[in-house]
Write a protein that holds these residues in place. Structure first.
Motif: not given
Lengths: 305, 292
Positions: A91-92, A98, A95, A73-75, A70-71, A36
């Motif tokens: 990371x999934x 979260x 989420x 507009x990734x949150x 793609x990244x 990131x």
């Protein structure tokens, strides 16, 4: 290493993506959270992009650009999510956690507030009674993780429950992911509160087994009683048990005298009580495993026809 | 039209004898159906059992009795249920959101629930579905800042993520203004290409404009299953125009021209008019009330 520093300096002052990371990035092997950082940085830093271009073969670079695209507009992960990724959670999974309502700062804030008030109240009790158990704290502490777990999964607080339950992710797996996280946080906060009560020694940790017993029992009863009634009933039973223990203790301490410290410890917090709590916790976990497939369907059975 | 209209020879979804009771209420009473490719409309009054049927077919609740398969998978087994859910897109009647998530984060979250763990592939797919529903421009906005129509499109995007073969949509056009509803119909029509869509709705226009098949439910039972044209044809010879509301009509209302449109058993010499889907639907419901 020397070369690395030199190249970094040639890209100007401030932080730049380390060359090892860029190489891993070019191969598509860089993992979050470094990924990131690299993604975010590369968007803004032409020199780093140039270095990346030098060390990449064209095909890998195209794939990198596509992913970067793609990244864009990734949150941006929130506080809890990035914290989880930094401590090594995928990371999934981060989420999924979260999206747990009780892992928000507002909930954690209220838990901390309740604990601080309890600790302050307990510490301000007459020092002569310090050898007794911190009853208020021990009574309350098991209820906090119970409430947290109860509110972390189900139609009450999860607005996406209906979509979640028909997803291929098994309901029990999601429940466990969240319950373990909420329990870890809740028990951790309780433990910190216990440390703020050093004069009680190990007795200040007597909430732990009851907390596990209550939480496991509530989850095991959820398929039968529903996501509101099960934790409600278990919480009420705990309070009733403490009231009964309080009556029994004050009855006996009237005879043995207030100077006897063990006489003022409520039954659940004595050694025998802790053994019982441990056994209840173990049995409840067993029962929970037996009924785990019941979490694969909506508990919201009585919804509109 | 005729080839679409016949009973699907290889059904993607087929159900037999589904029953489900809530206490003494029979929400589903021996429901059997077959769905093929394209959009099937599910019509019925409130309490007809539409939502219950959709929730059963979406594997949210198990039926008391009966069985069904989705794309060859049997949701009665844990493995089959998992396979059905992998092939399923579901837009519930009142879709919930995490309001602090952005549109992108929310659809991404649903994609994770659909077991898409590869981050870059997942993000590409999220972009694809947000593009498909026309929300690329607001993908970074928090859901609580989006309008009702946009939220509904976010929910549709979440249902479409992962390219499911079976799409279950529970009254997706409720609460949308006419323009949004039209836009939504276009999206559903596109979604129906190459996959099986079951669309529950109150609106006969939705069915007339979108669906190649229609099922009418009332009182937990299937009262009609066929093409929209067949449903309209049920009212053939039973709709007539008159200057006054006819006392024998099952339903009658004054139209924009000032004349009354009557549905029911026409008197001799009535001036018959062309029936619509709505006429056929009204007569089907009326017949089912008599049967019940």
């Amino acid at each position: 290493m020397t070369d690395d520093v030199g190249r970094t300096e040639s890209r100007g002052a401030g932080w730049h993506v380390p060359e090892d990371d860029l190489r891993a990035y070019a191969r598509g092997e860089l993992a979050p959270p470094s990924l990131w950082s690299a993604d975010t940085h590369l968007v803004a830093c032409a020199p780093c992009r140039a270095v990346l271009a030098e060390m990449s073969d064209p095909a890998a670079l195209d794939a990198g650009w596509e992913r970067l695209d793609a990244e864009l507009d990734a949150p941006r992960p929130g506080f809890v999510e990035s914290l989880l990724v930094r401590i090594g959670v995928a990371d999934h999974t981060a989420r999924l956690l979260a999206a747990t309502p009780v892992l928000r700062l507002s909930w954690l804030g209220s838990v901390v507030a309740v604990l601080v008030m309890t600790v302050v109240a307990t510490n301000s009790i007459d020092p002569e009674r310090v050898s007794q158990a911190p009853t208020l704290f021990l009574a309350l502490a098991p209820l906090l993780p119970l409430a947290g777990v109860a509110l972390s999964y189900g139609p009450v607080l999860d607005p996406t429950y209906e979509m979640t339950v028909v997803s291929p992710t098994h309901g029990f797996r999601l429940l466990m992911i969240r319950a373990v996280a909420v329990l870890a946080v809740g028990l951790g906060l309780n433990a910190l509160a216990s440390l703020a009560l050093p004069s009680y020694g190990l007795l200040a940790a007597a909430w732990l087994l009851p907390a596990l017993a209550l939480t496991a029992l509530a989850l095991a009863l959820t398929p039968r009683l529903g996501p509101v009634a099960a934790p409600g009933a278990v919480g009420a039973a705990w309070v009733a048990l403490l009231v009964a223990a309080e009556r029994a203790t004050s009855g006996s301490s009237g005879i043995s005298g207030a100077s006897d410290p063990s006489g003022s410890t409520l039954a659940p917090f004595t050694a025998e009580g802790q053994v019982v709590a441990g056994v209840v916790a173990a049995l409840a976990v067993g029962l929970l495993c037996l009924v785990r497939d019941r979490f694969d369907f909506s508990s919201d059975h009585r919804s509109a026809a | 039209m005729t080839s679409l209209g016949t009973t699907p020879s290889v059904p993607s979804v087929s159900a037999a004898g589904l029953c489900l009771s809530y206490g003494s209420t029979r929400a589903l009473d021996d429901v059997s159906l077959r769905l093929g490719h394209g959009v099937t409309g599910l019509l019925g009054p409130n309490g007809a059992g539409k939502t219950t049927l959709l929730r059963v077919l979406a594997t949210a609740v198990p039926a008391d009795r009966g069985a069904f398969t989705v794309l060859g998978h049997d949701p009665g087994t844990a493995r089959g249920r998992h396979d059905v859910r992998r092939a399923l897109g579901y837009l519930p009647q009142t879709p919930g959101f995490h309001p602090d998530f952005t549109a992108f984060a929310f659809v991404d979250y649903v994609a994770i629930l659909k077991e898409m763990t590869d981050r870059s592939a997942r993000h590409r797919e999220v972009r694809r579905v947000l593009d498909a529903v026309g929300l690329s421009d607001v993908r970074g906005k928090r859901i609580k800042r989006l309008s009702g129509g946009m939220r509904q499109r976010v929910a549709l995007a979440a249902a479409l993520v992962g390219d499911p073969g079976f799409l279950v949509l529970d009254e997706p056009t409720v609460g949308l203004d006419p323009e949004q509803r039209m836009r939504f119909r276009e999206l559903i029509a596109t979604a129906g290409e190459g996959r099986t869509v079951l669309l529950s709705t109150h609106q006969t226009e939705d069915v007339a404009m979108l669906c190649n098949r229609v099922i009418v439910m009332a009182g937990g039972r299937v009262r009609f299953e066929g093409t929209p044209a067949e449903l309209s044809a049920r009212a053939a010879g039973r709709v007539w125009s008159s200057t006054q509301r006819h006392p024998g009509a099952k339903a009658g209302w004054r139209t924009g021209t000032g004349a009354f449109r009557n549905v029911g058993d026409p008197p001799d010499g009535a001036s018959l008019v062309e029936p619509t889907l709505e006429d056929g639907y009204l007569l089907t419901l009326d017949a089912s009330e008599v049967a019940a």
